[in-house]
Design a protein around this motif. Sequence first.
Motif, PDB file in Angstrom:
ATOM      1  N   VAL A 477       0.853  -1.185   0.000  1.00  0.00           N
ATOM      2  CA  VAL A 477       0.000   0.000   0.000  1.00  0.00           C
ATOM      3  C   VAL A 477       0.889   1.236   0.000  1.00  0.00           C
ATOM      4  N   MET A 478       0.304   2.343  -0.414  1.00  0.00           N
ATOM      5  CA  MET A 478       1.041   3.598  -0.396  1.00  0.00           C
ATOM      6  C   MET A 478       1.053   4.188   1.006  1.00  0.00           C
ATOM      7  N   TYR A 479       2.192   4.745   1.380  1.00  0.00           N
ATOM      8  CA  TYR A 479       2.333   5.449   2.652  1.00  0.00           C
ATOM      9  C   TYR A 479       2.926   6.819   2.360  1.00  0.00           C
ATOM     10  N   ALA A 480       2.310   7.863   2.890  1.00  0.00           N
ATOM     11  CA  ALA A 480       2.757   9.229   2.629  1.00  0.00           C
ATOM     12  C   ALA A 480       3.653   9.725   3.758  1.00  0.00           C
ATOM     13  N   ASN A 481       4.833  10.196   3.398  1.00  0.00           N
ATOM     14  CA  ASN A 481       5.671  10.927   4.346  1.00  0.00           C
ATOM     15  C   ASN A 481       5.170  12.376   4.391  1.00  0.00           C
ATOM     16  N   GLY A 482       3.972  12.538   4.880  1.00  0.00           N
ATOM     17  CA  GLY A 482       3.335  13.844   4.880  1.00  0.00           C
ATOM     18  C   GLY A 482       1.952  13.753   5.502  1.00  0.00           C
ATOM     19  N   PRO A 483       1.270  14.905   5.627  1.00  0.00           N
ATOM     20  CA  PRO A 483       1.619  16.198   5.053  1.00  0.00           C
ATOM     21  C   PRO A 483       2.669  16.934   5.887  1.00  0.00           C
ATOM     22  N   THR A 484       3.682  17.468   5.227  1.00  0.00           N
ATOM     23  CA  THR A 484       4.734  18.193   5.928  1.00  0.00           C
ATOM     24  C   THR A 484       4.584  19.695   5.723  1.00  0.00           C
ATOM     25  N   ASP A 485       5.095  20.427   6.688  1.00  0.00           N
ATOM     26  CA  ASP A 485       5.146  21.884   6.586  1.00  0.00           C
ATOM     27  C   ASP A 485       6.500  22.358   7.101  1.00  0.00           C
ATOM     28  N   SER A 486       7.518  21.571   6.816  1.00  0.00           N
ATOM     29  CA  SER A 486       8.871  21.839   7.290  1.00  0.00           C
ATOM     30  C   SER A 486       9.846  21.551   6.153  1.00  0.00           C
ATOM     31  N   VAL A 487      11.093  21.890   6.355  1.00  0.00           N
ATOM     32  CA  VAL A 487      12.113  21.683   5.327  1.00  0.00           C
ATOM     33  C   VAL A 487      12.279  20.188   5.049  1.00  0.00           C
ATOM     34  N   GLN A 488      12.265  19.826   3.759  1.00  0.00           N
ATOM     35  CA  GLN A 488      12.411  18.438   3.320  1.00  0.00           C
ATOM     36  C   GLN A 488      13.449  18.353   2.206  1.00  0.00           C
ATOM     37  N   PRO A 489      14.048  17.172   1.994  1.00  0.00           N
ATOM     38  CA  PRO A 489      15.049  17.043   0.929  1.00  0.00           C
ATOM     39  C   PRO A 489      14.424  17.193  -0.455  1.00  0.00           C
ATOM     40  N   LEU A 490      15.082  17.916  -1.319  1.00  0.00           N
ATOM     41  CA  LEU A 490      14.682  18.007  -2.703  1.00  0.00           C
ATOM     42  C   LEU A 490      14.756  16.610  -3.328  1.00  0.00           C
ATOM     43  N   PRO A 491      13.934  16.308  -4.337  1.00  0.00           N
ATOM     44  CA  PRO A 491      14.084  15.013  -5.015  1.00  0.00           C
ATOM     45  C   PRO A 491      15.543  14.746  -5.376  1.00  0.00           C
ATOM     46  N   GLU A 492      15.981  13.541  -5.093  1.00  0.00           N
ATOM     47  CA  GLU A 492      17.405  13.200  -5.204  1.00  0.00           C
ATOM     48  C   GLU A 492      17.965  13.433  -6.598  1.00  0.00           C
ATOM     49  N   ILE A 493      17.146  13.208  -7.609  1.00  0.00           N
ATOM     50  CA  ILE A 493      17.616  13.334  -8.980  1.00  0.00           C
ATOM     51  C   ILE A 493      17.991  14.762  -9.314  1.00  0.00           C
ATOM     52  N   TYR A 494      17.466  15.719  -8.524  1.00  0.00           N
ATOM     53  CA  TYR A 494      17.743  17.129  -8.807  1.00  0.00           C
ATOM     54  C   TYR A 494      18.746  17.747  -7.845  1.00  0.00           C
ATOM     55  N   SER A 495      18.800  17.270  -6.611  1.00  0.00           N
ATOM     56  CA  SER A 495      19.806  17.797  -5.685  1.00  0.00           C
ATOM     57  C   SER A 495      21.171  17.160  -5.921  1.00  0.00           C
ATOM     58  N   LYS A 496      21.158  15.958  -6.549  1.00  0.00           N
ATOM     59  CA  LYS A 496      22.365  15.155  -6.784  1.00  0.00           C
ATOM     60  C   LYS A 496      22.926  14.550  -5.490  1.00  0.00           C
ATOM     61  N   TYR A 497      22.169  14.685  -4.401  1.00  0.00           N
ATOM     62  CA  TYR A 497      22.543  14.046  -3.138  1.00  0.00           C
ATOM     63  C   TYR A 497      21.367  13.179  -2.694  1.00  0.00           C
TER      64      TYR A 497
END
Length: 656
Positions: A477-497
Motif C-alpha cells: 500500500v502507499m504510505y505518505a511521508n506527509g503532510p509536511t510543513d517543514s524543510v524536506q530534501p529536494l528530489p534526489e535526482i535534482y539535488s544530486k545528493y
Amino acid sequence: MRKKISAILLATFVSAGLMLSACSSVSGTGATFYEVSNYQGTTKDENGRTEYNKSLFYANYNQYGNPDPFVLDNTSRDGYYYLYATDAYMRAWRSVNLADWEDVGTTLNAGLSGTDADDAILSDVWASEVVYDETAHMYYMFFSASPATDSSVQYGGGAFGPTSETFHSRRNMYVASSGSPTGPFNLVDFTNPQSCGEGNVHDYNTTTGIVITNENRADYKTTVVQNDVEYARAFPQYYAKYLAFDPEDFIYAYEHAYDEQNSAAPVESNGGTLAAIDPHPFVDPDTNKKYMYFDCDNTSGQILAVVEMENWLKPKWETFKFIMYPGYYTVEDYLAATRDNQRVSHVSYENSNNKYNEGTSVVKHNGKYYLSFSMNGSATNDYQIGQAVADSPLGPFRKLTEEEGGLLLSSLSVESQPAGDSSTQAPSGTGHHSFVTAGNQMFIIYHRHKDYVEGGDNRYTAIDEIKWVKNSNGLDVMYANGPTDSVQPLPEIYSKYKNIAGEATVSADSTATNIEALTDGLLSMQKTFGFADFVKETTITKTTTFTFDFAEERTIRALMIYNSKDVESIFRNARVEFTCEQSDGTTITKVIKNLEFDVAQYCSKSGYSGKFVYVMSGSAAVSEFYELKTKSVKITINVPDGQEQVGLSEIRILGR
C-alpha cells in the motif's frame, strides 16, 4: 576554500553570519576536533520560517499553484514538469525540480473570442488534467465547466431547458487540445471532423418533439417521459457539441450501468445526467490501454465511474462502470444497503455528512491498481485522501480499511484543528491530488488550505514523498511521508545528493529500541489513526551515541535528524562527529557541537503551563555544510530534563 562551494550556499552562510572556513580546531579531552561551519536554518523569513538552500531542500510553506493540482511529466520532451490547477482559463506553472515553479500563464483559449465556446465554459471551470498522445502528437486537456443557460431551448418535447425541475446541464466534461503543454488549448468540437477526427464525431439527436412509437423506438438510444408523453431525448443546446461525451451515449451508459450492477433503479443525477467532474486519464503501463475516471454528481453523493477509451476522444461505452460510492467500501456494499436494506460497514474515515468521493488518481504497482480519491468537504480540515485497490483498471475496487492503510493523506492525522482553531500549526484540507515519479522516488502533489485557521476555498499546491509498504495483510500500500510543513530534501535526482544513511552499518552505545527505524525511509507522521503504528520510532532513555559506519569513504553535504511525533518525546539538540581520513593516512574528527531542533518554529507551548503541547510531524533538525568526506558519522543525543525518553523518526545523511 573549496572551489565547489555554490553561490547559494555561500550567500546562505554569509547571511547566517557563519564562518567561511571549512573548519576550525577545538581542543578538549586530549583530542583535537575541527568544528564544521554549518547552517541550521537560523535565517527566517517574515513569517518566522526557515530560509533554506533551494538546491538541497524544499518546503511546502512556499505557496505555489491553485486548487486541484495535476502535474504532467513532460521532462522527456522539454525538460519540464507542468502543474495545471483550477482556474477560469487553466493557469499553468512549470518546474525542473518539482519544487520551484514558474508561472507560464493561462493555457485555455476561451473567454476571449466572444464565441459560443466561451459560453460553453462560462463558470465552474475545475480540475484539469492533461495527457500527451504519442500517436496524435497532441496534448489533451480534460476538465469540467458549466455553460451559460441556453434561453433558446425550452423544456419539453424531449429537450431539457431552464424551466425543467429535474435537469439543468452544469459541471459538464470538456476536452481541449493543443500541440504544446502551455497551450493555447482549444475546445474540441465533436460535430466537426477537423476538430475531433473523422471517427470521433458525436451523433446525437438535436430535434425536439419526436414522439416514441413502437416503430421508431429502436432508432433512439434514450427516451424521456414529459407530460405523460414519451419523447426521444434531444440536445439542441449550443454547448452540446463541445461535450467530451456524446450526451445520448453517456445517459444510456449511466442508466444501464445500474442494470448491469443489479441496482433497483437509477439514482437521479444532481444537476443533470451529464454532470461529470474531476476527469483522470490513465494509461495502463503494461497494456497501453487508455481509461477515463471521473466523478458523477449524484443525489446520493458524488460517485466515481470509469470507462475504457478507444482513443482519448472516443469511449468504449460497453465498459462503463460505477466503481465507488461515498461511505461504502465497495459498490456491492452500496447496492446491498440501498437495494436489499442490509446493514453494511460505513467507511470509518469518511464523514457521513459530506458525501463526496472525487479527485481520482490511479497508479499501477506489482500488478494491482491503486485508486486514490478525495473525500469529505473541500473547505474543511477533514478533506483528505483515501486509497482503494483492484486487480483490474475497471474494478471492482475496494477501499482499504483504516487498519489496512486506507487513509493515505490526512491533516487530521497530524492533529490539524478545525477552522478557526489556531492551537496547532498543522496543514489543513489535504485533498485533490496527482502522482509523479522523479528518478527512483514517487511523490504526491496535492492541495491544501493557504490559511490553516480559516480553511475554505483558498488553496495551494504541496508535495510530499510516497513510499510503498506492506500492511498487516501483506498487501503493498502507499504510505505518505506527509503532510509536511517543514524543510524536506529536494528530489534526489535534482539535488544530486541522496539519503545514504541506509547504506551504513548503524549501531548505538545504549539500549536504543527499534534502531532500524532510523533508516527505514518512513517518517513517523500519524498521531490519530492506527494504521501507521507499524512506523516505529527509535527510542532512548539516556544519552546515546548512534554510529553510522560506511564501507568506504562517502561525500556528505547535509544531515537531517527527524524528531518524534510525540511532543513528550522530542529531542532538543545533538552533537555530530565525522571521522575523516587525511591524505597521509591519519584521521581527524570534524564536529558540529550543537545541532539544534527549532522548537520555536515547530513546537507550540501551553500559555498556562509553559510546557510544549504540540510538535509538527515530519520536522527535523537540519544542518548543511561544505562537502566533506567521511567513513563514519556519530550522532549523540541526550534526554532533556523532565522527559522519560526521546523518540527519533529518521536520520537522513544526504551524500553520494
